[in-house]
Scaffold this active site. Structure first.
Site, mmCIF file in Angstrom:
data_model
loop_
_atom_site.group_PDB
_atom_site.id
_atom_site.type_symbol
_atom_site.label_atom_id
_atom_site.label_comp_id
_atom_site.label_asym_id
_atom_site.label_seq_id
_atom_site.Cartn_x
_atom_site.Cartn_y
_atom_site.Cartn_z
ATOM 1 N N THR A 1 53.458 -49.107 83.096
ATOM 2 C CA THR A 1 53.900 -47.884 82.423
ATOM 3 C C THR A 1 52.682 -47.025 82.119
ATOM 4 O OG1 THR A 1 55.868 -48.882 81.501
ATOM 5 C CG2 THR A 1 54.923 -47.073 80.242
ATOM 6 N N ASN B 1 58.952 -59.579 78.687
ATOM 7 C CA ASN B 1 58.277 -58.791 77.639
ATOM 8 C C ASN B 1 59.156 -58.228 76.527
ATOM 9 O OD1 ASN B 1 56.003 -59.399 79.013
ATOM 10 N ND2 ASN B 1 55.842 -57.446 80.094
HETATM 11 C C1 LIG Z 1 49.183 -50.128 80.716
HETATM 12 C C2 LIG Z 1 50.134 -51.246 81.002
HETATM 13 C C3 LIG Z 1 51.463 -50.954 81.226
HETATM 14 C C4 LIG Z 1 52.365 -51.962 81.541
HETATM 15 N N1 LIG Z 1 53.677 -51.639 81.834
HETATM 16 C C5 LIG Z 1 54.537 -52.585 82.238
HETATM 17 C C6 LIG Z 1 55.855 -52.244 82.667
HETATM 18 O O1 LIG Z 1 56.272 -51.079 82.697
HETATM 19 N N2 LIG Z 1 56.662 -53.259 83.067
HETATM 20 C C7 LIG Z 1 56.232 -54.561 83.078
HETATM 21 O O2 LIG Z 1 56.986 -55.445 83.475
HETATM 22 N N3 LIG Z 1 54.993 -54.890 82.696
HETATM 23 C C8 LIG Z 1 54.139 -53.949 82.296
HETATM 24 N N4 LIG Z 1 52.844 -54.301 81.980
HETATM 25 C C9 LIG Z 1 52.412 -55.691 82.169
HETATM 26 C C10 LIG Z 1 51.763 -55.857 83.552
HETATM 27 O O3 LIG Z 1 52.661 -55.548 84.592
HETATM 28 C C11 LIG Z 1 51.288 -57.300 83.769
HETATM 29 O O4 LIG Z 1 52.419 -58.155 83.767
HETATM 30 C C12 LIG Z 1 50.298 -57.753 82.702
HETATM 31 O O5 LIG Z 1 49.336 -56.748 82.439
HETATM 32 C C13 LIG Z 1 49.581 -59.038 83.136
HETATM 33 O O6 LIG Z 1 48.905 -58.862 84.365
HETATM 34 P P1 LIG Z 1 47.312 -58.567 84.441
HETATM 35 O O7 LIG Z 1 46.639 -59.647 83.648
HETATM 36 O O8 LIG Z 1 46.970 -58.613 85.894
HETATM 37 O O9 LIG Z 1 47.093 -57.224 83.836
HETATM 38 C C14 LIG Z 1 51.934 -53.306 81.617
HETATM 39 C C15 LIG Z 1 50.589 -53.602 81.366
HETATM 40 C C16 LIG Z 1 49.695 -52.600 81.071
HETATM 41 C C17 LIG Z 1 48.244 -52.938 80.852
#
Ligand SMILES: Cc1cc2nc3c(=O)[nH]c(=O)nc-3n(C[C@H](O)[C@H](O)[C@H](O)COP(=O)(O)O)c2cc1C
Length: 388
Positions: free
Chosen positions: A31, A186
């Site tokens: 997002t 989430n």
């Molecule tokens: C800025 C931001 C926005 C996110 N928006 C969403 C979202 O819209 N839907 C979702 O399922 N997860 C969302 N997440 C979670 C990420 O998709 C991901 O599951 C989480 O950051 C863990 O992965 P990573 O460690 O590679 O960042 C968001 C994370 C961040 C940092």
């Protein structure tokens, strides 16, 4: 220091359900709050996705609202009207031109919207949840006094909300997506039904027992599969909880998710993505971390037999390559790293540094800017490395 771990498993093309992907470096839903106030995707978003589609194997769109809702995240895109569908079409065309694929993440927030948020007021709907239990927390910085989450209205007939996902999936097809990811992670609506902490008092067939708590997610999947078929429908789960005040005692978590995952796997989905524990998504509530930490790939991975198993959450490229090489997962989604590295997959492949910091002030939109040009900052202006 260069590692001697072979990263090539990440670059083997593969099949995710009915979709062929060129590599296993996938981009998870992020997002970023750059849509128009009417929840319509704009040209800046086209540019943002085009940049990342140059190297991502598969992109999951940011959460797309299935109906107008007063979220904590203003300027999130929707998919309930023609203008929004047309906006997404342009994004999908750009992604396809760059050789990547895109699933629409369809999103209903359930209890974590606010009745005073302008979009919620405009919707004419109450904030619904499975049961009348409020989540702790809630920033809503754009509302006076930062009011926090409210006690939601228990939805009388959850099939009314299933119908919203069904229509969003139909619209996503018209918008040219390659598939749909059902957002069941989430602390949003489907997760709220699954978790006894947000659903327990309900005593009809939608609450209480784990079979009943699983019913809503299963109904949403059936509704979405109706228009897409199983090979183009994925689902995201975060059994460790934390975010949005989610999480049951460990034994109950294991029991609930083992049942739910076995049931959804039977459908033969394009994929099931298990989001691992991440501190970023684990708030401190009453002085304690909220999540129920456990190794979700280890706990549930063996139950995924007919669907493709993917994972996400704090992976290094080396760890991801080891997971893929060992057959633990077929591919890995990254979130944070794609934000500040538009060429992430290429960087991994070409051994380029992955060290651009994220500008936290522009993560969820540039609060200091009012024009679309201001919104470029911290969005489409992260640098590309030089590649051969
Ligand atoms: C800025 C931001 C926005 C996110 N928006 C969403 C979202 O819209 N839907 C979702 O399922 N997860 C969302 N997440 C979670 C990420 O998709 C991901 O599951 C989480 O950051 C863990 O992965 P990573 O460690 O590679 O960042 C968001 C994370 C961040 C940092």
């Amino acid at each position: 220091m260069t590692s001697n771990i072979d990263l090539s498993p990440l670059f083997q093309p593969t099949q995710i359900g009915a979709v062929t992907v060129r590599n296993r470096v996938l981009m998870s839903a992020l997002t970023r709050n750059r849509a128009l106030p009417t929840n319509v995707p704009n040209h800046l978003m086209v540019e943002y996705y085009r940049q990342r589609a140059e190297s991502a194997g598969l992109i999951v769109s940011e959460g797309i609202l299935v109906c107008q809702q007063g979220t904590e995240w203003p300027h999130a895109p929707g998919i309930w009207n023609q203008e929004q569908i047309d906006g997404w079409k342009k994004i999908n065309d750009a992604i396809h031109e760059m050789g990547s694929k895109c699933f629409a993440q369809i999103w209903h927030l359930g209890r974590v919207s606010h009745p005073d948020a302008p979009d919620q007021i405009a919707s004419g709907q109450p904030v619904y949840g499975p049961s009348a239990i409020a989540a702790r927390g809630g920033k809503f910085r754009f509302l006076p006094g930062i009011p926090g989450y409210v006690t939601p209205t228990e939805i009388d007939d959850p099939m009314k909300l299933v119908a919203l996902y069904k229509q969003a999936a139909i619209n996503a097809k018209e918008a040219g997506f390659d598939g749909v990811e059902v957002h069941a992670a989430n602390g949003y609506l489907i997760h709220e039904f699954l978790d006894s902490g947000s659903n327990m008092p309900r005593t009809d067939e939608w609450g209480g027992s784990l079979e009943n708590r699983s019913r809503f997610g299963l109904e949403v999947l059936h509704a979405v599969i109706d228009s897409w078929g199983t090979g183009r429908v994925g689902i995201k789960l975060s059994p460790a909880g934390g975010y949005n005040d989610m999480g049951m005692p460990l034994e109950e978590t294991l029991e609930t998710y083992k049942y739910f995952i076995a049931e959804i796997d039977r459908l033969g989905l394009a994929y099931i993505v298990l989001q691992r524990y991440s501190e970023f998504l684990d708030p401190i509530i009453d002085g304690k971390r909220r999540a129920i930490k456990h190794d979700v790939v280890h706990a549930y991975g063996h139950l995924v037999k007919k669907s493709t198993l993917l994972s996400n959450g704090d992976f290094t490229p080396e760890e991801a390559a080891e997971y893929v090489a060992a057959g633990k997962v077929v591919g890995v989604f990254w979130g944070h790293l794609w934000i500040s590295h538009p060429d992430l997959a290429k960087r991994i492949q070409n051994g380029k540094p992955i060290d651009t910091p994220i500008d936290m002030h522009t993560l969820y939109g540039n609060a200091c800017g009012t024009t679309l040009d201001d919104q470029r900052v911290g969005y489409t202006d992260y640098p590309f490395a030089e590649h051969p």
